[in-house]
Design a protein around this motif. Structure first.
Motif, PDB file in Angstrom:
ATOM      1  N   PRO A 260       0.827  -1.210   0.000  1.00 39.42           N
ATOM      2  CA  PRO A 260       0.000   0.000   0.000  1.00 39.42           C
ATOM      3  C   PRO A 260       0.863   1.263   0.000  1.00 39.42           C
ATOM      4  N   SER A 261       0.449   2.205  -0.823  1.00 40.74           N
ATOM      5  CA  SER A 261       1.182   3.476  -0.857  1.00 40.74           C
ATOM      6  C   SER A 261       0.749   4.401   0.269  1.00 40.74           C
ATOM      7  N   SER A 262      -0.464   4.177   0.797  1.00 39.79           N
ATOM      8  CA  SER A 262      -0.935   4.995   1.918  1.00 39.79           C
ATOM      9  C   SER A 262      -1.746   4.129   2.857  1.00 39.79           C
ATOM     10  N   TYR A 263      -1.860   4.589   4.087  1.00 41.72           N
ATOM     11  CA  TYR A 263      -2.584   3.847   5.111  1.00 41.72           C
ATOM     12  C   TYR A 263      -3.271   4.864   6.012  1.00 41.72           C
ATOM     13  N   GLY A 264      -4.573   4.799   6.037  1.00 38.26           N
ATOM     14  CA  GLY A 264      -5.323   5.751   6.847  1.00 38.26           C
ATOM     15  C   GLY A 264      -5.708   5.169   8.185  1.00 38.26           C
ATOM     16  N   VAL A 265      -5.777   6.017   9.182  1.00 35.17           N
ATOM     17  CA  VAL A 265      -6.099   5.569  10.528  1.00 35.17           C
ATOM     18  C   VAL A 265      -6.705   6.729  11.301  1.00 35.17           C
TER      19      VAL A 265
END
Length: 712
Positions: A260-265
């Protein structure tokens, strides 16, 4: 060659006239006119029948002249040795095949025809047969073999060179060869070849059963992983071949796929990114990981985990996955792959990194937390559902399945959702789904058995007890014991059971697959009762006394109490009651004894009894009762010294001694004022408040010891 000489004259009797003429004929032709037949250097072609004719001329009177003759037939046999002709100078034979040379095939018999054969090898007789035969010849038997044929006349010999031919062979050929991807593969088959005979060798290389090269060197420049596999070198000559196979292992670095190029939290929640979920294993497959942020290592695990995430932790995180490459030639090196993930706040929720396949042991619990790989939306309050085969199986972010069975395998889909409230837009449901394939693997079935089982009971001091705990586990379980939840060292083995061994015994078995399992047994040790405690005076009057004590352990069977007494004026103990009921451990027992004599010291003994015997005795040494005068004073009757009446005020000193504890406690009885109904113990022997412990009054009858009777 020899000379044939036959003297016909010596064998002839002359006629009359005696003048004799001789003629030798051979095969119908005149051969000689001499009496003696002489043939020099006779040959085998000159054998046969020779006829000697002796004749004279007869001239009778009156008759014509005529010849008189006599014949002698002689058969001439020419003897000669056998001969060898046409025996090849060289005979080729393949190793481990049969050597077969028939010398008689090349022999012309002599005369006489009986022929003997001898084969000579290395100056030694090898065989006396006409055929030289070796069923499975090897290269050490190569060389010159001589055949000699003979009869009584003579012999002849001829030699043949036996050339044992054999295939080349391969030895020391590596079974495997490791090479790093994009480097050069180079294996020279000739280095492992022992030449055959003839020595000229041909080479071929085949890959996965198909020939692709006809040279001695296997060479592949810039080899890639698809070229790994089994390569076979075949070396051959005119006789045969030999082959050897090498497993070419192409080593290469791991790689990351769909990282994954980004990971939201959601802020303050946890970030959990498992780099191993995206890894395409290299070769060798063992992979190590490091996570870095701004060139600083923050983790050496495959998992990037951040608790209570703050927005200042946003940034580009790099996972480096690497393995160790060990080529067969050259130094070892590291192969690595990197992936970067941007920690960012995103909307709506997304699911990324849920493992595609998860393995679980049969009958164990399975859990997977969708929230760990979910980037919640904004606003928060993400809802989760797990579905399987079209049915909802959980409404929690963590899917927990107890005691998995094999028919529960399949795809489980996590759906994360929240209610999106876009500015100027209508409410809508934001969702994200991702499946995980659950593969239920079958492990050992948990089973714990204790032998003997159930509730056990033994009488104290009657022997040993050993309990065996077994479990069907694979791998084998570790078995531990606890007594009353306190760990035991070693096995449950009691050499001589005592009351301290009574309790609950727990066997725990575990092998790391699934939850540990336990089995319990209860051991009851039957003993005589324990000594009652807190035996004390509760109250005293001039004619009565109240006693109380606390019931102790009953030894595992119903117990009763026996109370004995005697006054200071008596020498024998009397039984006040030998069947006082037991209210239960730690409960108070109270008795009230009436009909006592004022101002007399009494002694009391107390012990408990069950079917296993009598417990130890506790003694209340002395109790002094109050005088009646003191009782009257208590009711306000005043008598003065002036009236000549004296009131004897007896101050009773109560001393209690418990034999087992060897402890003395004093009680002081105060005379005057209100009649005391309960006298408290002093500070050296405190007793619990009746409000804190149960108290059972077994004095259901009022007993008068002077009358030896009781009333309800």
């Amino acid at each position: 060659m020899s000379t044939l000489r036959i003297d016909c004259h010596s064998a002839t009797t002359p006629g009359n006239p005696s003048v004799t003429s001789y003629t030798w004929t051979y095969k119908g032709s005149s051969f000689s006119k001499e009496a003696v037949l002489t043939v020099y250097n006779i040959s085998r072609s000159q054998k046969g029948e020779y006829v000697c004719t002796a004749s004279n001329t007869l001239t009778p009177s009156g008759d014509s002249q005529r010849q008189g003759a006599a014949d002698r037939h002689i058969n001439v046999e020419v003897e000669f040795p056998p001969s060898i002709s046409g025996l090849p100078s060289t005979h080729w034979v393949v190793e481990e095949s049969q050597l077969w040379i028939n010398c008689s095939k090349y022999t012309s018999p002599g005369n006489p025809a009986t022929t003997n054969y001898t084969w000579i090898y290395g100056q030694s007789v090898f065989s006396n047969e006409e055929v030289l035969q070796v069923d499975s010849i090897n290269r050490t038997k190569a060389g010159q073999y001589t055949c000699t044929v003979s009869n009584v006349v003579g012999s002849e010999s001829a030699s043949v060179s036996v050339d044992v031919q054999y295939a080349p062979s391969l030895s020391g050929f590596p079974s495997s060869y490791q090479v790093v991807e994009d480097s050069d593969l180079w294996i020279n088959c000739r280095n492992y070849t022992s030449p055959g005979k003839p020595s000229r060798s041909n080479y071929t290389w085949s890959y996965e059963g198909s020939v692709f090269n006809a040279v001695a060197v296997l060479q592949d420049r810039g080899i890639n992983r698809t070229a790994g596999g089994l390569y076979t070198c075949t070396v051959n000559n005119e006789v045969g071949s030999d082959s050897a196979t090498v497993n070419v292992i192409v080593q290469y670095a791991p790689s990351l796929s769909d990282f994954p190029s980004s990971y939201g939290v959601i802020e303050t929640s946890r970030v959990w990114v498992d780099c191993s979920s995206y890894i395409v294993q290299g070769h060798p497959p063992t992979t190590n990981y490091t996570w870095t942020l701004d060139s600083s290592v923050i983790s050496t695990s495959s998992v990037l985990e951040i608790h209570n995430t703050r927005r200042n932790q946003e940034g580009q995180y790099t996972c480096t996955a690497y393995n160790t490459l060990t080529p067969s030639e050259g130094p070892q090196q590291l192969g690595s792959a990197t992936g970067q993930v941007l920690l960012d706040i995103q909307y709506p929720p997304t699911i990324s990194g849920l493992p595609s396949v998860m393995n679980v042991t049969e009958f164990s619990s399975f859990s997977v937390d969708c929230s760990n790989v979910t980037t919640p939306g904004n606003p928060g309050g993400t809802n989760y559902t797990w579905t399987h085969n079209g049915y909802t199986v959980s409404a929690e972010p963590q899917l927990v399945l107890e005691s998995m069975s094999r028919n529960q395998s399949g795809l489980y889909t996590c759906t994360a959702s929240n209610m999106l409230r876009p500015s100027g837009g209508r409410l809508q449901l934001g969702t994200a789904s991702e499946p995980v394939s659950v593969d239920v693997q079958y492990g050992p079935r948990d089973s714990v058995t204790i032998t003997p089982s159930g509730s056990l009971s033994m009488v104290e001091g009657t022997g040993a007890l050993t309990a065996t705990c077994t479990a069907e586990c694979n791998p084998s379980c570790t078995v531990t014991w606890r007594k009353d939840n306190i760990p035991l060292a070693g096995q449950m083995s009691l050499s001589n059971v005592s009351r301290t061994d009574q309790g609950d015994y727990t066997c725990q078995a575990q092998n790391g697959i699934g939850d540990s399992q336990e089995k319990n047994i209860r051991l009851t040790v039957y003993t005589p009762p324990s000594v009652p405690t807190d035996f004390q005076v509760a109250a005293v009057t001039d004619t009565s006394v109240s006693l109380q004590w606390t019931s102790s352990f009953d030894g595992g069977a119903d117990q009763t109490f026996t109370l004995l007494y005697k006054s200071e004026l008596e020498s024998h103990w009397l039984t006040w009651n030998d069947n006082i009921a037991d209210p239960g451990i730690s409960h108070y027992v109270s008795v009230h004894i009436q009909g006592l004599t004022p101002a007399v010291t009494y002694h009391f003994q107390l012990y408990a009894t069950n079917v296993y015997g009598e417990g130890e005795i506790t003694v209340l040494n002395t109790t002094t009762t109050l005088s009646k005068a003191s009782v009257m004073s208590k009711h306000g009757i005043t008598i003065g010294l002036a009236a000549g009446l004296g009131i004897l005020v007896v101050v009773a000193l109560v001393t209690v001694s418990v034999v087992l504890c060897r402890r003395q406690t004093q009680h002081t009885l105060v005379v005057g004022g209100e009649e005391p109904t309960n006298l408290p113990m002093n500070s050296f022997m405190p007793r619990p408040s009746p409000f804190e412990h149960d108290s059972v009054d077994v004095n259901t009858k009022s007993c008068d010891v002077t009358k030896q009777s009781c009333e309800d």
